[in-house]
Motif scaffolding. Structure first.
Motif, short mmCIF file in Angstrom:
data_model
loop_
_atom_site.label_atom_id
_atom_site.label_comp_id
_atom_site.label_asym_id
_atom_site.label_seq_id
_atom_site.Cartn_x
_atom_site.Cartn_y
_atom_site.Cartn_z
N THR A 187 4.64 -3.53 -3.92
CA THR A 187 3.65 -3.25 -2.88
C THR A 187 3.17 -1.81 -3.04
OG1 THR A 187 5.35 -2.51 -1.31
CG2 THR A 187 4.69 -4.84 -1.22
N THR A 188 1.94 -1.55 -2.61
CA THR A 188 1.41 -0.19 -2.58
C THR A 188 0.98 0.14 -1.16
OG1 THR A 188 0.57 -0.41 -4.84
CG2 THR A 188 -0.29 1.41 -3.53
N TYR A 189 1.61 1.15 -0.60
CA TYR A 189 1.19 1.64 0.73
C TYR A 189 0.18 2.75 0.53
CZ TYR A 189 1.17 4.13 5.15
OH TYR A 189 0.76 4.76 6.30
N LEU A 190 -1.02 2.60 1.12
CA LEU A 190 -2.08 3.58 1.04
C LEU A 190 -2.14 4.36 2.35
CD1 LEU A 190 -4.71 1.23 -0.61
CD2 LEU A 190 -3.25 2.91 -1.75
N ARG A 191 -1.75 5.61 2.30
CA ARG A 191 -1.58 6.38 3.52
C ARG A 191 -2.89 6.58 4.30
NH1 ARG A 191 -1.35 12.63 4.58
NH2 ARG A 191 -1.85 12.37 6.79
N ASN A 192 -3.98 6.91 3.60
CA ASN A 192 -5.24 7.20 4.29
C ASN A 192 -5.78 5.98 5.03
OD1 ASN A 192 -8.60 7.51 3.84
ND2 ASN A 192 -7.48 9.24 4.69
N LYS A 193 -5.53 4.79 4.47
CA LYS A 193 -5.99 3.55 5.10
C LYS A 193 -4.92 2.93 5.99
CE LYS A 193 -9.09 2.38 1.27
NZ LYS A 193 -9.39 1.39 0.21
N ASP A 194 -3.69 3.44 5.85
CA ASP A 194 -2.54 2.90 6.57
C ASP A 194 -2.43 1.39 6.37
OD1 ASP A 194 -0.27 2.97 8.15
OD2 ASP A 194 -1.37 2.64 10.02
N GLU A 195 -2.48 0.99 5.09
CA GLU A 195 -2.33 -0.42 4.77
C GLU A 195 -1.45 -0.61 3.54
OE1 GLU A 195 -6.34 -1.77 4.05
OE2 GLU A 195 -6.20 -1.33 1.92
N THR A 196 -0.86 -1.79 3.45
CA THR A 196 0.01 -2.11 2.32
C THR A 196 -0.59 -3.27 1.54
OG1 THR A 196 1.98 -1.38 3.51
CG2 THR A 196 2.32 -2.84 1.63
N VAL A 197 -0.67 -3.10 0.22
CA VAL A 197 -1.27 -4.09 -0.67
C VAL A 197 -0.19 -4.68 -1.57
CG1 VAL A 197 -2.97 -4.47 -2.50
CG2 VAL A 197 -3.45 -2.83 -0.68
N ILE A 198 -0.22 -6.00 -1.77
CA ILE A 198 0.71 -6.66 -2.69
C ILE A 198 0.10 -6.68 -4.09
CG2 ILE A 198 1.88 -8.82 -3.27
CD1 ILE A 198 2.01 -9.42 -0.30
N ILE A 207 4.51 3.15 -4.03
CA ILE A 207 4.80 1.78 -4.43
C ILE A 207 6.28 1.47 -4.25
CG2 ILE A 207 2.94 1.97 -6.14
CD1 ILE A 207 5.08 1.71 -8.29
N LYS A 208 6.55 0.18 -4.00
CA LYS A 208 7.93 -0.28 -3.86
C LYS A 208 8.08 -1.61 -4.58
CE LYS A 208 9.32 1.90 0.49
NZ LYS A 208 9.81 1.68 1.87
N SER A 209 9.07 -1.68 -5.45
CA SER A 209 9.37 -2.90 -6.17
C SER A 209 9.84 -3.99 -5.22
CB SER A 209 10.46 -2.63 -7.22
OG SER A 209 11.11 -3.82 -7.60
N PHE A 210 9.44 -5.24 -5.51
CA PHE A 210 9.89 -6.37 -4.69
C PHE A 210 11.37 -6.65 -4.91
CE2 PHE A 210 5.53 -7.69 -3.70
CZ PHE A 210 5.71 -8.15 -2.41
N ILE A 211 11.90 -6.23 -6.07
CA ILE A 211 13.31 -6.49 -6.36
C ILE A 211 14.22 -5.41 -5.77
CG2 ILE A 211 15.04 -6.58 -8.21
CD1 ILE A 211 13.09 -8.12 -9.89
N SER A 212 13.96 -4.15 -6.13
CA SER A 212 14.85 -3.06 -5.71
C SER A 212 14.39 -2.34 -4.45
CB SER A 212 14.94 -2.02 -6.84
OG SER A 212 13.68 -1.39 -7.03
N HIS A 213 13.11 -2.57 -4.06
CA HIS A 213 12.51 -1.84 -2.94
C HIS A 213 12.49 -0.34 -3.21
CE1 HIS A 213 12.54 -5.59 -0.77
NE2 HIS A 213 13.84 -5.70 -0.95
N LYS A 214 12.50 0.01 -4.49
CA LYS A 214 12.43 1.41 -4.93
C LYS A 214 11.35 1.54 -5.98
CE LYS A 214 17.42 2.12 -4.25
NZ LYS A 214 18.70 2.47 -4.92
N ASN A 215 11.25 2.74 -6.58
CA ASN A 215 10.38 2.96 -7.74
C ASN A 215 11.01 4.04 -8.62
OD1 ASN A 215 9.62 5.55 -6.73
ND2 ASN A 215 8.03 4.60 -5.47
N TRP A 216 10.26 4.58 -9.54
CA TRP A 216 10.80 5.56 -10.49
C TRP A 216 10.37 6.99 -10.16
CZ3 TRP A 216 7.13 1.94 -11.07
CH2 TRP A 216 5.84 2.36 -11.41
#
Length: 336
Positions: free
Chosen positions: A191-202, A276-285
């Motif tokens: 997922t990608t959270y976009l702060r300016n729009k305050d929305e999350t995209v898959i 961004i957050k991985s669907f598996i780990s809920h983390k990123n790099w």
């Protein structure tokens, strides 16, 4: 003589104050963009304090615009601890009239076409091993045909090496398209959270692609400290889904997507504006980088991957164009 010196001194004062006003305007605009767009809502306070202290020390005095931009990049990256921050002086830049999406795409294509949309070379190595040297993620609209051609070329190989050691990243949609060639069905990656729009995209892979998918085969991704952003994402997600092994150096750790801004009609500013957050780990790099399955020096990564595949051919008795003695001889040469 005194009058001449006074005149020169007055001229220098005018230049200094003009430069000072220019710098203040640039710093103010950058702070405002960070305040409105950066993923950390409080980071602008650090930026404001940083700029105030550096201005007070005179750090920005007497710098060329190019050096001013370079110093801003360095200061932002270190103090905010985010390597996606970037400031560049745009020499001879002039605001352009509004252009259509098609015109903008064609302009981008003209530049990316000169670099073959990031595909440096595509080879078939001895032992029927595919090799793609990929240096950058251009937009999928422009890159799709070249990617399909590359994947069609290596479709009949039994193993694939994707070289990202000089890949500095690029377009997020191209990352998803390239990943799609290794998933048998549409798969939500992150997922990608976009702060300016305050929305999350898959963000998902595509079920269908233009070329042949590369499924249920060994894939090895080569990395270095230069592998950045989307290149890290490609390695991260294929490794996470156990579709590829990563060989090489640990990467720098830049995960968050950026927005582009023009500051005072003279500077390009990149601000990390999402997370961004991985669907598996809920983390990123971000900050941590991608850790290879086998950590070796970047210069040795290709040889290590090639050897690994050849030894696996012997172990599994995989048929190739080479006889067993020829494979053993090739292994001996690579190990010398």
């Amino acid at each position: 003589m005194k009058k001449i010196l006074t005149g020169i001194s007055f001229f220098h004062s005018l230049v200094f104050y003009a430069q000072s006003d220019h710098n203040k305007a640039v710093l103010s605009d950058i702070t405002e963009k960070v305040k409105s767009y950066y993923i950390d809502k409080e980071a602008y306070k650090k930026v404001d304090s940083l700029f105030h202290n550096e201005s007070k020390k005179g750090s920005f005095n007497s710098l060329s615009k190019k050096d001013f931009a370079a110093l801003l990049t360095q200061k932002l990256r270190i103090n905010i601890n985010d390597k996606h921050f970037f400031v560049k002086y745009l020499e001879n830049y002039s605001p352009k009239k509004a252009v259509s999406e098609k015109e903008r795409e064609e302009e981008n294509n003209s530049h990316n076409r000169l670099e073959n949309f990031g595909f440096e070379n595509v080879l078939r190595l001895e032992g029927n091993i595919g090799y793609i040297n990929f240096k950058g993620f251009a937009s999928p609209q422009s890159s799709e045909k070249t990617l399909a051609a590359a994947m069609n070329f290596i479709a009949n190989t039994h193993s694939l090496i994707i070289d990202l050691r000089e890949n500095g990243g690029g377009d997020n949609e191209m990352l998803l398209l390239f990943c799609s060639y290794f998933f048998d069905k549409k798969t939500a990656l992150y997922t990608t959270y976009l702060r300016n729009k305050d929305e999350t995209v898959i963000n998902s892979t595509q079920s269908e692609v233009s070329g042949q998918k590369y499924l249920h085969k060994k894939v090895y991704i080569l990395t270095s400290k230069k592998s950045f952003s989307a290149a890290e994402g490609f390695a991260y997600f294929l490794q996470e889904h156990k579709l590829a092994e990563v060989i090489g150096e640990k990467t720098e750790g830049a995960a968050n997507p950026v927005d582009h801004f023009i500051i005072q009609n003279q500077y390009l500013l990149l601000v990390p504006a999402g997370q961004i957050k991985s669907f598996i780990s809920h983390k990123n790099w971000e900050h941590t980088g991608v850790t290879p399955d086998q950590e070796v020096k970047a210069g040795d990564a290709l040889k290590v991957a090639h050897l690994k595949i050849l030894k696996n051919i012997l172990k599994t008795e995989t048929k190739t164009e080479l006889s067993i003695p020829e494979i053993k001889n090739l292994i001996d040469k690579l190990e010398q």
